[in-house]
Design an enzyme around this catalytic site. Sequence first.
Site, short mmCIF file in Angstrom:
data_model
loop_
_atom_site.label_atom_id
_atom_site.label_comp_id
_atom_site.label_asym_id
_atom_site.label_seq_id
_atom_site.Cartn_x
_atom_site.Cartn_y
_atom_site.Cartn_z
CB SER A 33 42.93 41.36 38.68
OG SER A 33 41.57 41.08 38.79
CG HIS A 86 34.93 40.50 38.07
ND1 HIS A 86 35.46 41.56 38.77
CD2 HIS A 86 35.90 40.08 37.22
CE1 HIS A 86 36.70 41.77 38.36
NE2 HIS A 86 36.99 40.90 37.42
CE1 TYR A 88 34.53 38.67 41.97
CE2 TYR A 88 35.19 37.62 39.92
CZ TYR A 88 35.42 38.52 40.94
OH TYR A 88 36.56 39.28 40.92
CD GLU A 89 32.75 42.81 41.62
OE1 GLU A 89 32.76 43.81 42.35
OE2 GLU A 89 33.21 42.81 40.45
CB SER A 218 36.78 39.33 33.37
OG SER A 218 38.11 39.23 32.87
CG ASN A 241 47.32 32.01 38.54
OD1 ASN A 241 46.79 33.05 38.13
ND2 ASN A 241 46.68 30.86 38.57
CG HIS A 253 42.63 38.64 44.43
ND1 HIS A 253 42.40 38.72 43.07
CD2 HIS A 253 42.45 39.90 44.90
CE1 HIS A 253 42.09 39.96 42.74
NE2 HIS A 253 42.12 40.70 43.83
N1 HPA Z 1 41.68 31.08 37.44
C1 HPA Z 1 40.65 31.93 37.20
N2 HPA Z 1 40.82 33.23 37.12
C2 HPA Z 1 42.05 33.74 37.27
C3 HPA Z 1 43.15 32.91 37.51
C4 HPA Z 1 42.96 31.51 37.61
O1 HPA Z 1 43.90 30.73 37.82
N3 HPA Z 1 44.25 33.73 37.61
C5 HPA Z 1 43.79 34.99 37.42
N4 HPA Z 1 42.46 35.01 37.22
#
Ligand code: HPA
Length: 278
Positions: A33, A86, A88-89, A218, A241, A253
């Site tokens: 991503s 992914h 989850y898709e 992933s 993050n 996101h």
């Molecule tokens: N959690 C899960 N997936 C992620 C995160 C997160 O904080 N940041 C980027 N992908």
Amino acid sequence: MTDFITIKDIERAAEAISSRIEIKPEVGMILGSGLGDLADSVKNAVVIPNRLIPGWPLSTVHGHKGRLVIGELEGVNVIVLQGRSHFYEGYSMGRITLPVRVMQTLGCSKLIVTNAAGAINPDFVPGDLMLLTDHLNLIGMGGANPLKGPNLDEFGVRFPDMSQPYDKELLKLARETCEEAKIPYQQGVYAALAGPSFETPAELRFLNIIGADAVGMSTVHEVIVARHGGMCVLGISGISNKANLDGSTVTTHEEVLEAGKVLVPKLTTLVRGFLSKI
Ligand code: HPA
């Protein structure tokens, strides 16, 4: 639900790619991503939209371009997945790892896998690169292992060893590259959850206790399939993050994609330097 990938599925997809290219790719790359712009550095690129490849899992997520870029980077023939699909898709584990099987069929012996991840380790900050030393396959422990179903003996054994998911030699080269280019880096364990919801504070504290340094949605299933087929793997997380262990901040996101802008130049330097060494 059964959606087990067969040798025929793999060959059909591989043929759709090999009929469009003239080179033999040696290194496969999967860009996570917000990290897809790294593919812009590929020279003499042939770009193949994923929808032209039969059976390919099409990405539905913003920040994933959904195409393959095949060409040369630092003198190495590469095949780059600009965006991934992914679990989850809604795809099966077999389906989302089809691209790795295809890379193996096309002749790739190495895989560089990247992702955006949340930092659990309190020393990590957004914008850091983390070299993966190991992973926690929490999705697989729950039963969704990508090797579930009939074993593809053509690629590997039924019970593959996972003592070295991330290749020590490749890790050493990546560390050397970072040091030479003066890119600060972290190292650690990546935990994979299914998503798409981000983690609760209690889940993040749990991940911290069990030894995760970063968390994402992933990578580990791709690495398992890569190792099953004998590829050597380098894994890189771009920390996007800080995980919210006390519930005081919100994760989005957009924040993950924004961090990609800071991460791509560092990741590009690392990957190019790394490729020039192999
Ligand atoms: N959690 C899960 N997936 C992620 C995160 C997160 O904080 N940041 C980027 N992908």
